[in-house]
Write a protein that holds these residues in place. Sequence first.
Motif, PDB file in Angstrom:
ATOM      1  N   GLU A  79       0.272   1.075  -6.044  1.00  0.00           N
ATOM      2  CA  GLU A  79      -0.056   0.815  -4.639  1.00  0.00           C
ATOM      3  C   GLU A  79      -1.411   0.099  -4.545  1.00  0.00           C
ATOM      4  O   GLU A  79      -2.350   0.464  -5.240  1.00  0.00           O
ATOM      5  CB  GLU A  79      -0.104   2.152  -3.880  1.00  0.00           C
ATOM      6  N   PHE A  80      -1.490  -0.900  -3.659  1.00  0.00           N
ATOM      7  CA  PHE A  80      -2.719  -1.691  -3.550  1.00  0.00           C
ATOM      8  C   PHE A  80      -3.425  -1.532  -2.204  1.00  0.00           C
ATOM      9  O   PHE A  80      -4.328  -2.301  -1.881  1.00  0.00           O
ATOM     10  CB  PHE A  80      -2.415  -3.175  -3.803  1.00  0.00           C
ATOM     11  N   LEU A  81      -2.994  -0.544  -1.397  1.00  0.00           N
ATOM     12  CA  LEU A  81      -3.601  -0.412  -0.070  1.00  0.00           C
ATOM     13  C   LEU A  81      -5.067  -0.016  -0.164  1.00  0.00           C
ATOM     14  O   LEU A  81      -5.497   0.604  -1.136  1.00  0.00           O
ATOM     15  CB  LEU A  81      -2.817   0.596   0.780  1.00  0.00           C
ATOM     16  N   LYS A  82      -5.823  -0.390   0.884  1.00  0.00           N
ATOM     17  CA  LYS A  82      -7.233   0.008   0.987  1.00  0.00           C
ATOM     18  C   LYS A  82      -7.340   1.069   2.080  1.00  0.00           C
ATOM     19  O   LYS A  82      -6.689   0.931   3.134  1.00  0.00           O
ATOM     20  CB  LYS A  82      -8.120  -1.176   1.412  1.00  0.00           C
ATOM     21  N   THR A 123      -1.097  -3.695 -14.405  1.00  0.00           N
ATOM     22  CA  THR A 123      -1.494  -4.550 -13.273  1.00  0.00           C
ATOM     23  C   THR A 123      -2.429  -3.805 -12.317  1.00  0.00           C
ATOM     24  O   THR A 123      -3.416  -4.357 -11.828  1.00  0.00           O
ATOM     25  CB  THR A 123      -0.249  -5.041 -12.505  1.00  0.00           C
ATOM     26  N   LYS A 124      -2.123  -2.538 -12.063  1.00  0.00           N
ATOM     27  CA  LYS A 124      -2.933  -1.769 -11.110  1.00  0.00           C
ATOM     28  C   LYS A 124      -4.383  -1.617 -11.609  1.00  0.00           C
ATOM     29  O   LYS A 124      -5.342  -1.842 -10.870  1.00  0.00           O
ATOM     30  CB  LYS A 124      -2.287  -0.398 -10.900  1.00  0.00           C
ATOM     31  N   TYR A 125      -4.529  -1.260 -12.872  1.00  0.00           N
ATOM     32  CA  TYR A 125      -5.892  -1.085 -13.419  1.00  0.00           C
ATOM     33  C   TYR A 125      -6.617  -2.424 -13.509  1.00  0.00           C
ATOM     34  O   TYR A 125      -7.827  -2.510 -13.277  1.00  0.00           O
ATOM     35  CB  TYR A 125      -5.845  -0.427 -14.805  1.00  0.00           C
ATOM     36  N   SER A 162     -12.313   6.843  -4.141  1.00  0.00           N
ATOM     37  CA  SER A 162     -11.559   7.654  -5.102  1.00  0.00           C
ATOM     38  C   SER A 162     -10.949   6.800  -6.200  1.00  0.00           C
ATOM     39  O   SER A 162     -10.351   7.333  -7.121  1.00  0.00           O
ATOM     40  CB  SER A 162     -10.455   8.407  -4.369  1.00  0.00           C
ATOM     41  N   CYS A 163     -11.081   5.468  -6.116  1.00  0.00           N
ATOM     42  CA  CYS A 163     -10.308   4.674  -7.073  1.00  0.00           C
ATOM     43  C   CYS A 163     -11.122   3.779  -8.009  1.00  0.00           C
ATOM     44  O   CYS A 163     -10.949   3.881  -9.217  1.00  0.00           O
ATOM     45  CB  CYS A 163      -9.260   3.884  -6.330  1.00  0.00           C
ATOM     46  N   PHE A 164     -11.970   2.894  -7.489  1.00  0.00           N
ATOM     47  CA  PHE A 164     -12.697   2.004  -8.409  1.00  0.00           C
ATOM     48  C   PHE A 164     -13.427   2.803  -9.496  1.00  0.00           C
ATOM     49  O   PHE A 164     -13.255   2.509 -10.686  1.00  0.00           O
ATOM     50  CB  PHE A 164     -13.685   1.107  -7.657  1.00  0.00           C
ATOM     51  N   ALA A 218      -6.179  -4.986 -11.543  1.00  0.00           N
ATOM     52  CA  ALA A 218      -6.567  -5.400 -10.184  1.00  0.00           C
ATOM     53  C   ALA A 218      -7.836  -4.671  -9.748  1.00  0.00           C
ATOM     54  O   ALA A 218      -8.818  -5.298  -9.323  1.00  0.00           O
ATOM     55  CB  ALA A 218      -5.420  -5.114  -9.205  1.00  0.00           C
ATOM     56  N   ASN A 219      -7.847  -3.341  -9.865  1.00  0.00           N
ATOM     57  CA  ASN A 219      -9.026  -2.596  -9.425  1.00  0.00           C
ATOM     58  C   ASN A 219     -10.257  -2.940 -10.270  1.00  0.00           C
ATOM     59  O   ASN A 219     -11.373  -3.027  -9.758  1.00  0.00           O
ATOM     60  CB  ASN A 219      -8.755  -1.088  -9.480  1.00  0.00           C
ATOM     61  N   SER A 220     -10.041  -3.157 -11.558  1.00  0.00           N
ATOM     62  CA  SER A 220     -11.178  -3.475 -12.430  1.00  0.00           C
ATOM     63  C   SER A 220     -11.741  -4.857 -12.110  1.00  0.00           C
ATOM     64  O   SER A 220     -12.951  -5.070 -12.151  1.00  0.00           O
ATOM     65  CB  SER A 220     -10.754  -3.413 -13.897  1.00  0.00           C
ATOM     66  N   PHE A 242     -17.596   6.454   2.036  1.00  0.00           N
ATOM     67  CA  PHE A 242     -17.849   5.420   1.016  1.00  0.00           C
ATOM     68  C   PHE A 242     -17.630   4.016   1.555  1.00  0.00           C
ATOM     69  O   PHE A 242     -18.096   3.040   0.963  1.00  0.00           O
ATOM     70  CB  PHE A 242     -17.008   5.673  -0.237  1.00  0.00           C
ATOM     71  N   LYS A 243     -16.940   3.913   2.696  1.00  0.00           N
ATOM     72  CA  LYS A 243     -16.755   2.632   3.377  1.00  0.00           C
ATOM     73  C   LYS A 243     -16.389   2.943   4.824  1.00  0.00           C
ATOM     74  O   LYS A 243     -16.034   4.087   5.134  1.00  0.00           O
ATOM     75  CB  LYS A 243     -15.661   1.804   2.690  1.00  0.00           C
ATOM     76  N   PRO A 244     -16.433   1.965   5.715  1.00  0.00           N
ATOM     77  CA  PRO A 244     -16.100   2.253   7.108  1.00  0.00           C
ATOM     78  C   PRO A 244     -14.621   2.589   7.292  1.00  0.00           C
ATOM     79  O   PRO A 244     -13.794   2.265   6.445  1.00  0.00           O
ATOM     80  CB  PRO A 244     -16.414   0.934   7.829  1.00  0.00           C
ATOM     81  N   ILE A 256     -17.203 -10.031  -2.559  1.00  0.00           N
ATOM     82  CA  ILE A 256     -18.441 -10.477  -3.196  1.00  0.00           C
ATOM     83  C   ILE A 256     -19.642 -10.074  -2.331  1.00  0.00           C
ATOM     84  O   ILE A 256     -20.665 -10.737  -2.340  1.00  0.00           O
ATOM     85  CB  ILE A 256     -18.431 -11.999  -3.502  1.00  0.00           C
ATOM     86  N   TYR A 257     -19.458  -8.982  -1.581  1.00  0.00           N
ATOM     87  CA  TYR A 257     -20.568  -8.491  -0.761  1.00  0.00           C
ATOM     88  C   TYR A 257     -21.385  -7.487  -1.578  1.00  0.00           C
ATOM     89  O   TYR A 257     -20.860  -6.456  -2.003  1.00  0.00           O
ATOM     90  CB  TYR A 257     -20.044  -7.815   0.513  1.00  0.00           C
ATOM     91  N   PRO A 258     -22.661  -7.799  -1.804  1.00  0.00           N
ATOM     92  CA  PRO A 258     -23.481  -6.819  -2.516  1.00  0.00           C
ATOM     93  C   PRO A 258     -23.749  -5.621  -1.612  1.00  0.00           C
ATOM     94  O   PRO A 258     -23.568  -5.695  -0.397  1.00  0.00           O
ATOM     95  CB  PRO A 258     -24.762  -7.593  -2.803  1.00  0.00           C
TER      96      PRO A 258
END
Length: 450
Positions: free
Chosen positions: A154-157, A209-211, A265-267, A213-215, A326-328, A256-258
């Motif tokens: 799954e690739f959802l955010k 593919t999943k790892y 829970s994933c990266f 993509a996240n990496s 961890f994010k909005p 590419i936002y610093p």
Amino acid sequence: MKIAVVGTGYVGLVTGTCFAEVGIDVTCIDVNVKKIEDLKHGILPIYEPGLEEMVLRNVEKGRLHFSTDLATAIQGCDAAFIAVGTPPGEDGSADLKYVLGVAREIGQHMNDYLVVVTKSTVPVGTAKKVKQAVAEELEKRNSNLTFDVASNPEFLKEGAAIEDFLKPDRIVIGVESEKAEEVMRKLYKPFLLNGHPIIFMDVPSAEMTKYAANSMLATKISFMNDIANLCEIMGADVNMVRRGIGSDTRIGNKFIYPGIGYGGSCFPKDVKALIKTAAENGYQMQILQAVELVNENQKEVLFNKVKKHFGSDLSGKTFALWGLSFKPKTDDMREAPSLVIIEKLLAEGASVQAYDPVAIKEAQHMLGDNDSIVYSKDEYEALIDADALLIVTEWPEFRSPNYQVIGKLLKNKVIFDGRNIYEAKDLQEMGFAYYGIGVQEVQPVTETTF
Ligand SMILES: NC(=O)C1=CN([C@@H]2O[C@H](COP(=O)(O)OP(=O)(O)OC[C@H]3O[C@@H](n4cnc5c(N)ncnc54)[C@H](O)[C@@H]3O)[C@@H](O)[C@H]2O)C=CC1
Ligand SMILES: O=C(O)[C@H]1O[C@H](OP(=O)(O)OP(=O)(O)OC[C@H]2O[C@@H](n3ccc(=O)[nH]c3=O)[C@H](O)[C@@H]2O)[C@H](O)[C@@H](O)[C@@H]1O
């Protein structure tokens, strides 16, 4: 069609609800009795924009059910999706005990052909273990039922989960048989209206593919954080550099936002798990090791700026924090940079006044009772008599605040912006000292009285 989704967390609940939304009969299963009872009463265990309405609508339509009883729920299903957690074990590798536990349960109770789908993020080779676990349970029953396994990462955010699931860039599915491919194609057909593809492949490639993509995404972020830190040293502005490179379509302007390091829970867990998988197989992921190291350091960058401004002694000082998750748009606090910042401030004898639109309950749960942390009812209350403001999560409502009120409520007009949501020049003109990420710090030109 009929499916079961096992695990009703961020992924399982969104997956089940979105399948129900397109007309499929779905039962979401969890071992957590309270979660299931709450869901039956329309109470959601997580905050995800738009999810509550969608759950209620599909329950009402009779297409979405909740249960703790996997044995009954999988009867008559075309597929069972395993969407339980795969947390990092002590050594960083993905802990598969929940996934394999569910596989065993499926083997114990299935009574017809079924595609057993791993939706959780799992290392290469897991579908094989799932297959073995199901087969062993069938063998114990002397059953000759047939089944297939499939890998469907799954690739959802979080925060955009429904949109991501309903309109995916692509759907990746690893299969071993035409029959399984057929079932999966039929299930996902309604989501392909925007023309994006299903990419069928072999199972190990889908798992990898999943790892990958996240990496890759984590690498982009750490790379930009490294560049941002260098920009500060060299007198450059990373916001300009980001725009300069992002307009090259080979690089792209996303991710590419610093900031103050990637969390969630994933990266963090997936980068660790891929490093571990490689090491176990005699290969060293040198780039990812650096990605992790940069990220750990980046979580301390905002704190270091606070130290630089106020000097070494922070004891007795109070800091306002805007944002905890961890994010909005999520209440998820897993690996949130706010946890590191709070821990470091408290260790120096400072106290914190924090506000987050949805994550306060989860933060309280993770941080426990602590007299040095006060949770405020809104962003302005958090500022009262604080020594400075720290922007930790870029919630939309923090982007255009009332600067006059900020200036009045804070003891010192100082902002540490961990997400670069403000313009240094604007704040300088309004009499603030401003510290961003990868931008030149500014001190007030003149003291403005509001
Ligand atoms: N959170 C995210 O945005 C994404 C997560 N993933 C992956 O999806 C998987 C699930 O992640 P989350 O949904 O965040 O996890 P989560 O921790 O929010 O939810 C997992 C759920 O599984 C349940 N569970 C555990 N064992 C069970 C069992 N034997 N039977 C039934 N239910 C059981 C738990 O009670 C919990 O409700 C992980 O592998 C994660 O890496 C993949 C893409 C996105
Ligand atoms: O496997 C997963 O669980 C998911 O992980 C991430 O999704 P998520 O963790 O929900 O959130 P992101 O939007 O990717 O943000 C992750 C972290 O990176 C940070 N980030 C993101 C983008 C950016 O440019 N800079 C940056 O610092 C965010 O602040 C956040 O802390 C991926 O984006 C999803 O595709 C994936 O399915």
